[in-house]
Design a protein around this motif. Structure first.
Motif, PDB file in Angstrom:
ATOM      1  N   LEU A  30       0.835  -1.199   0.000  1.00 51.20           N
ATOM      2  CA  LEU A  30       0.000   0.000   0.000  1.00 51.20           C
ATOM      3  C   LEU A  30       0.868   1.247   0.000  1.00 51.20           C
ATOM      4  CD1 LEU A  30      -2.867   1.207   0.258  1.00 51.20           C
ATOM      5  CD2 LEU A  30      -2.476   1.274   2.711  1.00 51.20           C
ATOM      6  N   ALA A  31       1.912   1.213   0.861  1.00 54.46           N
ATOM      7  CA  ALA A  31       2.792   2.386   0.945  1.00 54.46           C
ATOM      8  C   ALA A  31       3.447   2.662  -0.407  1.00 54.46           C
ATOM      9  CB  ALA A  31       3.847   2.149   2.026  1.00 54.46           C
ATOM     10  N   ARG A  32       3.914   1.557  -1.074  1.00 50.04           N
ATOM     11  CA  ARG A  32       4.571   1.743  -2.362  1.00 50.04           C
ATOM     12  C   ARG A  32       3.582   2.306  -3.377  1.00 50.04           C
ATOM     13  NH1 ARG A  32       6.620  -3.485  -4.186  1.00 50.04           N
ATOM     14  NH2 ARG A  32       7.432  -3.583  -2.076  1.00 50.04           N
ATOM     15  N   GLN A  33       2.367   1.739  -3.349  1.00 51.54           N
ATOM     16  CA  GLN A  33       1.369   2.216  -4.306  1.00 51.54           C
ATOM     17  C   GLN A  33       1.089   3.687  -4.084  1.00 51.54           C
ATOM     18  OE1 GLN A  33      -2.701   1.286  -3.871  1.00 51.54           O
ATOM     19  NE2 GLN A  33      -2.943   0.646  -6.011  1.00 51.54           N
ATOM     20  N   GLN A  34       1.012   4.029  -2.781  1.00 53.34           N
ATOM     21  CA  GLN A  34       0.711   5.432  -2.488  1.00 53.34           C
ATOM     22  C   GLN A  34       1.861   6.332  -2.927  1.00 53.34           C
ATOM     23  OE1 GLN A  34      -0.484   5.112   1.537  1.00 53.34           O
ATOM     24  NE2 GLN A  34      -2.652   5.428   1.028  1.00 53.34           N
ATOM     25  N   GLU A  35       3.095   5.820  -2.711  1.00 52.13           N
ATOM     26  CA  GLU A  35       4.257   6.586  -3.175  1.00 52.13           C
ATOM     27  C   GLU A  35       4.203   6.791  -4.679  1.00 52.13           C
ATOM     28  OE1 GLU A  35       8.070   4.923  -2.104  1.00 52.13           O
ATOM     29  OE2 GLU A  35       7.493   5.193   0.022  1.00 52.13           O
ATOM     30  N   GLU A  36       3.912   5.642  -5.353  1.00 55.35           N
ATOM     31  CA  GLU A  36       3.846   5.733  -6.824  1.00 55.35           C
ATOM     32  C   GLU A  36       2.796   6.726  -7.260  1.00 55.35           C
ATOM     33  OE1 GLU A  36       3.240   1.776  -8.193  1.00 55.35           O
ATOM     34  OE2 GLU A  36       5.285   1.179  -7.651  1.00 55.35           O
ATOM     35  N   MET A  37       1.645   6.614  -6.582  1.00 57.53           N
ATOM     36  CA  MET A  37       0.552   7.519  -6.948  1.00 57.53           C
ATOM     37  C   MET A  37       0.959   8.961  -6.696  1.00 57.53           C
ATOM     38  SD  MET A  37      -2.787   5.365  -5.941  1.00 57.53           S
ATOM     39  CE  MET A  37      -3.722   6.731  -5.334  1.00 57.53           C
ATOM     40  N   ALA A  38       1.641   9.152  -5.540  1.00 60.67           N
ATOM     41  CA  ALA A  38       2.076  10.507  -5.218  1.00 60.67           C
ATOM     42  C   ALA A  38       3.072  10.998  -6.256  1.00 60.67           C
ATOM     43  CB  ALA A  38       2.701  10.519  -3.813  1.00 60.67           C
ATOM     44  N   ALA A  39       3.971  10.061  -6.633  1.00 59.64           N
ATOM     45  CA  ALA A  39       4.965  10.440  -7.640  1.00 59.64           C
ATOM     46  C   ALA A  39       4.284  10.780  -8.959  1.00 59.64           C
ATOM     47  CB  ALA A  39       5.954   9.295  -7.822  1.00 59.64           C
ATOM     48  N   ALA A  40       3.311   9.922  -9.318  1.00 55.55           N
ATOM     49  CA  ALA A  40       2.596  10.163 -10.584  1.00 55.55           C
ATOM     50  C   ALA A  40       1.886  11.496 -10.543  1.00 55.55           C
ATOM     51  CB  ALA A  40       1.605   9.015 -10.817  1.00 55.55           C
ATOM     52  N   LYS A  41       1.270  11.718  -9.342  1.00 56.38           N
ATOM     53  CA  LYS A  41       0.541  12.979  -9.187  1.00 56.38           C
ATOM     54  C   LYS A  41       1.492  14.162  -9.351  1.00 56.38           C
ATOM     55  CE  LYS A  41      -3.463  12.886  -6.226  1.00 56.38           C
ATOM     56  NZ  LYS A  41      -3.804  12.745  -4.830  1.00 56.38           N
ATOM     57  N   ALA A  42       2.656  14.023  -8.679  1.00 59.93           N
ATOM     58  CA  ALA A  42       3.651  15.108  -8.736  1.00 59.93           C
ATOM     59  C   ALA A  42       4.104  15.323 -10.176  1.00 59.93           C
ATOM     60  CB  ALA A  42       4.835  14.754  -7.839  1.00 59.93           C
ATOM     61  N   ALA A  43       4.301  14.177 -10.867  1.00 56.46           N
ATOM     62  CA  ALA A  43       4.738  14.279 -12.259  1.00 56.46           C
ATOM     63  C   ALA A  43       3.690  14.986 -13.097  1.00 56.46           C
ATOM     64  CB  ALA A  43       5.012  12.882 -12.807  1.00 56.46           C
ATOM     65  N   ALA A  44       2.428  14.572 -12.831  1.00 55.61           N
ATOM     66  CA  ALA A  44       1.336  15.182 -13.600  1.00 55.61           C
ATOM     67  C   ALA A  44       1.274  16.669 -13.332  1.00 55.61           C
ATOM     68  CB  ALA A  44       0.014  14.498 -13.224  1.00 55.61           C
ATOM     69  N   LEU A  45       1.455  17.019 -12.039  1.00 52.99           N
ATOM     70  CA  LEU A  45       1.406  18.425 -11.634  1.00 52.99           C
ATOM     71  C   LEU A  45       2.512  19.210 -12.334  1.00 52.99           C
ATOM     72  CD1 LEU A  45      -0.642  19.556  -9.596  1.00 52.99           C
ATOM     73  CD2 LEU A  45       1.250  19.761  -7.964  1.00 52.99           C
ATOM     74  N   ALA A  46       3.704  18.587 -12.312  1.00 51.84           N
ATOM     75  CA  ALA A  46       4.859  19.239 -12.936  1.00 51.84           C
ATOM     76  C   ALA A  46       4.608  19.442 -14.429  1.00 51.84           C
ATOM     77  CB  ALA A  46       6.098  18.379 -12.698  1.00 51.84           C
ATOM     78  N   ARG A  57       1.725  19.673 -15.911  1.00 51.78           N
ATOM     79  CA  ARG A  57       0.728  20.715 -16.109  1.00 51.78           C
ATOM     80  C   ARG A  57       1.365  22.104 -16.000  1.00 51.78           C
ATOM     81  NH1 ARG A  57      -4.098  20.654 -12.576  1.00 51.78           N
ATOM     82  NH2 ARG A  57      -3.796  18.429 -12.498  1.00 51.78           N
ATOM     83  N   LYS A  58       2.285  22.204 -14.982  1.00 52.80           N
ATOM     84  CA  LYS A  58       2.945  23.490 -14.771  1.00 52.80           C
ATOM     85  C   LYS A  58       3.762  23.890 -16.010  1.00 52.80           C
ATOM     86  CE  LYS A  58       3.488  24.407  -9.922  1.00 52.80           C
ATOM     87  NZ  LYS A  58       4.264  23.885  -8.812  1.00 52.80           N
ATOM     88  N   GLN A  59       4.458  22.848 -16.569  1.00 54.81           N
ATOM     89  CA  GLN A  59       5.294  23.097 -17.717  1.00 54.81           C
ATOM     90  C   GLN A  59       4.464  23.590 -18.892  1.00 54.81           C
ATOM     91  OE1 GLN A  59       8.367  20.021 -17.916  1.00 54.81           O
ATOM     92  NE2 GLN A  59       9.222  21.812 -16.881  1.00 54.81           N
ATOM     93  N   ALA A  60       3.285  23.024 -19.012  1.00 52.67           N
ATOM     94  CA  ALA A  60       2.485  23.331 -20.188  1.00 52.67           C
ATOM     95  C   ALA A  60       1.954  24.761 -20.211  1.00 52.67           C
ATOM     96  CB  ALA A  60       1.285  22.362 -20.250  1.00 52.67           C
TER      97      ALA A  60
END
Ligand code: SF4
Ligand code: SF4
Lengths: 367, 217
Positions: B196-212, B214-217
């Motif tokens: 669960l922790a890894r999944q949450q990390e991955e999700m957080a990472a994905a979210k951060a990536a998505a956020l980044a 979006r910011k870039q765009a």
């Protein structure tokens, strides 16, 4: 010595059966099951109880009078056990056939009181003291009606020898040395002209030879309940007020001995009642003409058959009385001290005196 | 007034009756009779001891009326059957539990302890078809605290928490009164937590990536 060991073994056997019967009878009368676990139907329960008691620590209270405390159980049991010496178990089988057996028995049982007092006093415990005092008061009082009831039987039989009294109450009467020419008449009255000497059976039991001995028997039975501290006269060890009375401080082996003495007393008083009033070891079956039931169920005197039949009849009658003692215990509530004394001094003793008088008159009719 | 008098008269009559009864019972014959009737009573019970009560269900018409004979049972070997709606020891069928925590919340004495871990993937369904989404590394019920009110069984949405007819479960050690219903070993539980922790990390990472992104765009 052999008689001593045999009597002791027999007594232990009877007491163990009785302790088991007590529990089962009590349970059945109260709609319970009683012991069921140890052995088939719980029959080993009392054996195990004894074994358990023997393993327990023998505690002597620090403030007790050690000598009295330690000696009392032995004295109590010895007094009761010595009484068995004169009980005839079968024709020609009596541990010690002395001529003044009845007198000896009354005397030796009274020693019991000394033991009780020693136990109660030596324990240095108020419950034990109260119990012992009540016990002594009760036993000393009830010895009077019991003694008078026995006296009436002795007067009718004209003997203090238990074995002679036994022979008189059956078809074997003429086989006792000294009674060769004695005869039994129905109800003891010669004028009726019915000779029961060779008929035997229940017709020659003391309660039939002299019917007022039936009253004596009832008196003796009631008094003997009190003497053996049985309910409804168990105020010396009234569990609900005195914890356990005089033996409250005892444990382990000493308690086992007291317990044994108590049950031995029950057996002894029942045996005496049977010997004096209910035909002793004689069969209850009479000879009817050619059908000599009495002879068939008596065996031959001095042989194994005689001993087996005699012991069988004596013990079965005793067990009937013992059952009655148990039933009475589980039926009636305990008497108060004043009621107890009232019953003894104002009811039993006068009636017993009356019966003694009647027995004397009856004896005159018998000769 | 009339009524009062009547009552008084009745009372007096009753008292008189009672006195008579007591006096009546004190004679020799009556005493012997009453003693004998006592003996008869115990003798009757002794004779009836051959029959005994049988373990019957509560709906049986003999359940409350006791005919003759012994009333006790040899307990561990025989026992009266308990009613169906009786409330005794709880049981949780953990396979059917969705770890909704309702039972723990409703329990008035807080004797149910549940820890839950979200599942990272499908973990199947209960027997009534509800999807299971949570693991329960801890599902303890302290039977020593439980007051057997039955509230937890009522709220359980999947009916997996039930009352059993077992009532004789005394323990020497009170710790044994805590029943563990979880089907996960500590290692498995640890593994699930890490997943669960890894999944949450991955999700957080994905979210951060998505956020980044979006910011870039
Ligand atoms: S029965 Fe009542 S006390 Fe026991 S666990 Fe359920 S809610 Fe709690
Ligand atoms: S209420 Fe039922 S389903 Fe929910 S956690 Fe409790 S036992 Fe499990």
């Amino acid at each position: 010595m052999l008689a001593f060991v045999l009597t002791l073994v027999l007594l232990l056997g009877i007491v163990i059966v009785l302790a088991y019967a007590e529990r089962k009878v009590a349970a059945f009368m109260q709609d319970r099951l009683g012991p069921t676990e140890a052995g088939p139907y719980g029959s080993l329960q009392s054996v195990l109880d004894v074994l358990k008691l023997l393993q327990k620590e023998d505690i002597v209270p620090a403030a007790a009078d050690k000598k009295l405390f330690k000696l009392a159980p032995i004295l109590i049991f010895a007094a009761v056990f010595a009484g068995f010496a004169v009980i005839p178990f079968a024709p020609a089988l009596v541990p010690a056939g002395i001529g003044i057996g009845v007198f000896y028995l009354l005397a030796i049982i009274s020693l019991d009181v000394v033991g009780l007092l020693m136990a109660g006093w030596g324990s240095n415990n108020k419950y034990a003291m109260l119990g012992a005092m009540r016990s002594v008061a009760q036993i000393v009082s009830y010895e009077i009606p019991a003694g008078l009831a026995i006296l009436s039987a002795v007067m009718v039989c004209q003997s203090l020898d238990f074995q002679e009294i036994s022979y008189q109450q059956g078809a074997l009467i003429n086989q006792f040395p000294g009674l060769e020419y004695d005869m039994n008449w129905l109800f003891g009255i010669r004028e009726l002209g019915i000779n029961t000497t060779t008929i035997g059976g229940i017709l020659t039991w003391n309660i039939f030879r002299a019917p007022m001995l039936l009253v004596s028997f009832v008196l003796y039975f009631i008094a003997s309940l009190a003497e053996s501290n049985r309910a409804p006269f168990d105020i010396p060890e009234a569990e609900s007020e005195l914890v356990a009375g005089f033996h409250v401080e005892y444990s382990g082996f000493r308690f086992a001995v007291l317990f044994l003495a108590e049950y031995s007393m029950m057996v002894l008083v029942s045996l005496v009642a049977v010997v004096l009033f209910l035909g002793s070891w004689n069969t209850p079956l009479p000879n009817i003409g050619p059908v000599s039931l009495a002879y068939w169920t008596s065996g031959t005197v001095g042989e194994l058959s005689g001993i087996l039949w005699g012991a069988f009849w004596l013990l079965s009658k005793t067990f009937v009385l013992l059952f009655l003692q148990l039933q009475i215990r589980w039926t009636y509530p305990r008497l108060r001290v004043d009621q107890l004394m009232h019953l003894c001094w104002k009811v039993l003793t006068p009636v017993a005196l009356g019966v003694v008088l009647l027995a004397g008159i009856w004896r005159l009719l018998m000769v | 007034m009339q009524c009062h008098k009547l009552r008084f008269a009745k009372l007096a009559a009753g008292k008189f009756e009672m006195e008579k009864a007591i006096k009546h019972k004190s004679g020799f014959r009556e005493s012997v009779q009453s003693l004998l009737s006592g003996l008869r009573l115990t003798w009757r019970h002794f004779r009836n001891a051959r029959s005994r009560r049988t373990p019957e269900y509560v709906s049986d018409k003999n359940y409350f009326s006791q005919p003759d004979g012994l009333v006790t049972l040899k307990y561990p070997y025989e026992a009266l059957p308990v009613p169906d709606n009786g409330r005794y020891r709880l049981h949780n069928e953990i396979d059917d539990c969705i770890v909704c925590d309702l039972c723990a919340k409703v329990c008035p004495v807080n004797c149910i302890t549940i820890e839950s871990v979200k599942a990272t993937e499908e973990i199947g369904a209960t027997s009534d078809g509800t999807k299971k989404r949570l693991f329960a590394p801890v599902f303890d019920i302290d039977m020593a605290k439980c007051c057997y009110c039955g509230l937890c069984t009522t709220v359980c949405p999947t009916d997996c928490l039930t009352m059993t007819p077992v009532y004789d479960f005394a323990e020497v050690n009170i710790k044994n009164m805590i029943y563990h219903f979880t089907d996960l070993t500590p290692e498995e539980a640890e593994e699930k937590k890490q997943l669960l922790a890894r999944q949450q990390e991955e999700m957080a990472a994905a979210k951060a990536a998505a956020l980044a992104a979006r910011k870039q765009a």
